[in-house]
Every structure is written in C-alpha cells, then in structure tokens.
Write an enzyme that holds these catalytic residues in place. Sequence first.
Site, PDB file in Angstrom:
ATOM      1  N   ASN A   1      23.068  68.177   7.014  1.00  0.00           N
ATOM      2  CA  ASN A   1      22.659  67.159   6.033  1.00  0.00           C
ATOM      3  C   ASN A   1      22.330  65.884   6.818  1.00  0.00           C
ATOM      4  OD1 ASN A   1      22.477  65.257   4.037  1.00  0.00           O
ATOM      5  ND2 ASN A   1      24.394  65.825   3.013  1.00  0.00           N
TER       6      ASN A   1
ATOM      7  N   ARG B   1      19.984  70.380   3.792  1.00  0.00           N
ATOM      8  CA  ARG B   1      19.827  69.630   2.545  1.00  0.00           C
ATOM      9  C   ARG B   1      18.549  68.803   2.672  1.00  0.00           C
ATOM     10  NH1 ARG B   1      22.221  63.987   0.811  1.00  0.00           N
ATOM     11  NH2 ARG B   1      21.383  63.961  -1.285  1.00  0.00           N
TER      12      ARG B   1
ATOM     13  N   HIS C   1      20.737  64.830  -6.991  1.00  0.00           N
ATOM     14  CA  HIS C   1      22.081  65.443  -7.078  1.00  0.00           C
ATOM     15  C   HIS C   1      21.995  66.849  -7.689  1.00  0.00           C
ATOM     16  CE1 HIS C   1      24.078  61.187  -7.410  1.00  0.00           C
ATOM     17  NE2 HIS C   1      24.157  61.624  -6.149  1.00  0.00           N
TER      18      HIS C   1
ATOM     19  N   ASN D   1      29.063  56.925  -4.868  1.00  0.00           N
ATOM     20  CA  ASN D   1      28.287  55.716  -4.565  1.00  0.00           C
ATOM     21  C   ASN D   1      26.952  55.763  -5.275  1.00  0.00           C
ATOM     22  OD1 ASN D   1      29.781  53.974  -2.933  1.00  0.00           O
ATOM     23  ND2 ASN D   1      29.621  55.445  -1.240  1.00  0.00           N
TER      24      ASN D   1
ATOM     25  N   ARG E   1      23.447  50.054  -6.403  1.00  0.00           N
ATOM     26  CA  ARG E   1      22.123  50.185  -7.023  1.00  0.00           C
ATOM     27  C   ARG E   1      22.158  49.746  -8.478  1.00  0.00           C
ATOM     28  NH1 ARG E   1      21.380  56.359  -5.401  1.00  0.00           N
ATOM     29  NH2 ARG E   1      22.292  56.139  -3.337  1.00  0.00           N
TER      30      ARG E   1
ATOM     31  N   GLU F   1      29.080  70.278  -2.058  1.00  0.00           N
ATOM     32  CA  GLU F   1      27.650  70.424  -1.816  1.00  0.00           C
ATOM     33  C   GLU F   1      27.352  71.396  -0.677  1.00  0.00           C
ATOM     34  OE1 GLU F   1      25.705  66.792  -0.715  1.00  0.00           O
ATOM     35  OE2 GLU F   1      23.997  67.289  -1.966  1.00  0.00           O
TER      36      GLU F   1
HETATM   37  P1  ADP Z   1      28.724  59.276  -1.940  1.00  0.00           P
HETATM   38  O1  ADP Z   1      27.730  59.067  -3.040  1.00  0.00           O
HETATM   39  O2  ADP Z   1      28.574  58.313  -0.813  1.00  0.00           O
HETATM   40  O3  ADP Z   1      28.886  60.721  -1.531  1.00  0.00           O
HETATM   41  P2  ADP Z   1      31.425  59.587  -2.964  1.00  0.00           P
HETATM   42  O4  ADP Z   1      31.181  60.683  -3.935  1.00  0.00           O
HETATM   43  O5  ADP Z   1      32.186  59.884  -1.728  1.00  0.00           O
HETATM   44  O6  ADP Z   1      30.105  58.814  -2.621  1.00  0.00           O
HETATM   45  O7  ADP Z   1      32.184  58.426  -3.773  1.00  0.00           O
HETATM   46  C1  ADP Z   1      32.560  57.257  -3.121  1.00  0.00           C
HETATM   47  C2  ADP Z   1      33.184  56.321  -4.130  1.00  0.00           C
HETATM   48  O8  ADP Z   1      34.277  56.973  -4.792  1.00  0.00           O
HETATM   49  C3  ADP Z   1      33.812  55.117  -3.463  1.00  0.00           C
HETATM   50  O9  ADP Z   1      32.904  54.085  -3.365  1.00  0.00           O
HETATM   51  C4  ADP Z   1      34.916  54.743  -4.442  1.00  0.00           C
HETATM   52  O10 ADP Z   1      34.372  53.796  -5.322  1.00  0.00           O
HETATM   53  C5  ADP Z   1      35.201  55.999  -5.216  1.00  0.00           C
HETATM   54  N1  ADP Z   1      36.566  56.488  -4.995  1.00  0.00           N
HETATM   55  C6  ADP Z   1      37.017  57.327  -4.055  1.00  0.00           C
HETATM   56  N2  ADP Z   1      38.370  57.518  -4.197  1.00  0.00           N
HETATM   57  C7  ADP Z   1      38.751  56.802  -5.267  1.00  0.00           C
HETATM   58  C8  ADP Z   1      40.000  56.584  -5.949  1.00  0.00           C
HETATM   59  N3  ADP Z   1      41.112  57.152  -5.535  1.00  0.00           N
HETATM   60  N4  ADP Z   1      39.999  55.751  -7.010  1.00  0.00           N
HETATM   61  C9  ADP Z   1      38.873  55.162  -7.424  1.00  0.00           C
HETATM   62  N5  ADP Z   1      37.684  55.330  -6.843  1.00  0.00           N
HETATM   63  C10 ADP Z   1      37.602  56.135  -5.781  1.00  0.00           C
END
Ligand code: ADP
Length: 408
Positions: free
Chosen positions: A7, A92, A181, A212, A242, A385
Amino acid sequence: MLVLVINCGSSSLKYQLLDMKKEKLIAKGLVERIGIEGSVITHELAETDDKYVLETPMTNHKEAIQHVMDALLSPDHGALKSLDEINAVGHRVVHAGEKYANSVIINDSVVDALKECIDLAPLHNPPNLDGIKACRELIPGVPMVAVFDTAFHQTMRPEAYLYAIPYEAYEDYGIRKYGFHGTSHKYMAKEAAEMLNIDVNDLKLITCHLGNGASVSAIKHGRSIDTSMGLTPLEGLVMGTRCGDLDPTIVSMLAEKMEIGHEEVIEVLNKKSGVLGISGISSDFRDLEKAMNDGNKRAELALKIFARKVRFYIGAYIAEMNGVDALVFTGGIGENDAYMRNLICSNMGNLGIKLDKHKNQARGIQAMLSTDDSPVKVMVIPANEELVIARETSELVKKSRDTSHKNS
Ligand code: ADP
C-alpha cells in the site's frame, strides 16, 4: 499461497506478508519518509513482538521496496529464504475511474489505464504506480493484482453519482462521484452478513468507515448504491482535517479573502479543516474528547458537528433504501470510540436504532452493540484492508492459473 500486500502513499509504504492457506499474517511493516530526509523502515514478524528499525536513505519507492525485500529475506528478522516464495503481490490502488468495477491482474494495459486516472487522483495514483513498477522490476514474473478503492462503488446508479453541473463535465472530464474506502465497505458488508447469518443479498446495510478519512455507504443487497465521498475523498462527512460537504462558493471566497490560489484553498480544505479546523486543537478524537472533558467548547462543538454529519448521512441512506437492517462501524474512531458511537446513535430510536450502552463499550473487536430488541442491529467490525486485498489477490491469481491450465 504467500501474498505480499503493498500500500504505497506519496512518502510512505505499508506492507504485509500473509499465508493465505490459513489467512495468517507472517510479517508486516511500514516505510516512512520516502524521498525525504530520515527515511526509515520498521519491520516486524507476527510471531514476535520485536521491531526491527533501520534508518537509511531511500530516494524513491523502488529503493523502499528493495528494503522491504531485504527485511523479508534477513536471516535475523526475515520470513523468507528466497523471494521465489512470494506467489503473488496485491497492490492497493486508489482510483480506477470508471475503468474497473473489480480487482484485476496487472498487465501493461492496466498500468496504462491507471496512468489515465492520474488526473482524478494526482496525490494517490502516482505512488501506487511507482509501487507496481518497482515490484515488476524487483520480482519480475510474480503475478500482481490491483485492488481499487473505487471499484466497489461502481454499482452506483447515475442518479447517485452525477453532480448537477453541465452534463458535459461528466462526459468530457469524468467529473462524477466515485467514492472511496471500497474494500473496507465491501468487507463490512460481508462480515456483517456472516454475523447476522443472513445472505448479504437480503440485507440493507449502512456502513460507516470512521478514521482520519471517513465515509458512509448505503449497501443494498450487497451492492453499493450510494456513498458519501465524491470525485475525491474530500466530499461527504466532516473528517479529521478534511471539510466534507461545502457550498462551492466558499472556494473562491477563501481564495479571495486569504489571497491564495485555488490549489492552496484545496490544501486548506484537505489539511486544515474538519474537526481540526473547527476545534483549533487536533484532528485526533482522543485529544478532542479530553479537551471537551476539560471544558473546551470548540472541541465539543467539533465532535457534535462530526456526529451530526454522520447522522445526516444515516438518515439520508435510510430514506434512499426505504429502511435499514444494520448499521456497521469501522476505522480508528468507529472501532474504538464508544463516546462518538453513542453520540451518533443517540435519539434515533424512532428510526429503529437502539444502542446498548454497555455493549457499546466494545473496543477493537467484532461485536453487536445494539439492544436485543433494536429493530436495526448496530455492530462494530474492525477493518482489515490488507486481508481483503490478499484475499482478492489470491482468488484472482488462482482463477487465472486455472484458466491457463484449462487452455493449455
Ligand atoms: P486512517 O484513516 O489514517 O487509516 P484510522 O482508521 O487509523 O485512520 O483512525 C485514526 C483516528 O482514530 C485517530 O485520528 C483518532 O481520532 C481515532 N482513534 C483511534 N483510537 C481511538 C480511541 N481509543 N478513542 C477515540 N478515537 C480514537
């Protein structure tokens, strides 16, 4: 079958080596800061907790992938004796435009088609293509598969994917909603059907990938009929950084008021907006919830705005499908953030959504979150993924082998 999943981002690369006979992870890692000072690879074997970290210059993706191969072959922390053990590589790829509705075996014409989509994903498709090119050079002859973020949403109908702008913009420039996604939404639909023990073809699902980047999809009878991201991953929900849906006039107004060009405005909307922009604190929901608990009103507002927008799409998709059987959460926020899931699902009892406050404490596991009498089931399904990419890769490679055996 051993499958290497790659990826590639613009300056980073994630990889996993999986044994698909048992769907078992063997090794994984991350290369960061490709092409910038301080390039570093972090590699780990699934069976040990040890991390191998090497900081060494890597000027491009080919050098990064060479370091991945070296790590996989290392007698100390590797997993392979020879690269010949890799049976297939799954890449990916973010954008396939309207060209592919499914994953494909990579050949020259696929590479050409992806080059044609660079216009649609200028930040994403070039590094994806670099990764494909590097693998073709370093392990020639190993079959490779491209798994697209956009493919699953190709089942949307024109009334869902067309913007109300002159039709020629679609015909001449391919401007339409594509959605992203896709592997994640498809995986949630399949796993949810298994959890419910109901055929996916008999289900109406709303899947929420909240990380994110964040998007919601309406999945009717196993097919994506609508999704919140658009031409690019900027549209739809409010996200970490965003903006999501906007009045387009804001772009020219910001350019004029901030005295910046439209490309810089898009940068602001991609990187400085979302819950970060509203709160002025962070894009991370853990930071925002802590700040809110300490009394920060803008952090609280950012979380409320995020939740409202998710609810808005859930409501729209219930209307679009004339009902919903299950609501599914995934992504860093969807999997871990009980507070946010509760905020999203609160006050939707009349729509049949009843969250069980106790069950909602589940974190990072596959679980049912709704009350036993909730007409709409609410569940969490952790994203995987890489496993989806590896599954699609091994299935396609097996199929193409079988076909070539039959024909020979
Ligand atoms: P990406 O889109 O970069 O793959 P992820 O799916 O890893 O993102 O999600 C990242 C986000 O998940 C972080 O910015 C955070 O806001 C949120 N996050 C991760 N763990 C927790 C938690 N324990 N409680 C609240 N939010 C969380």
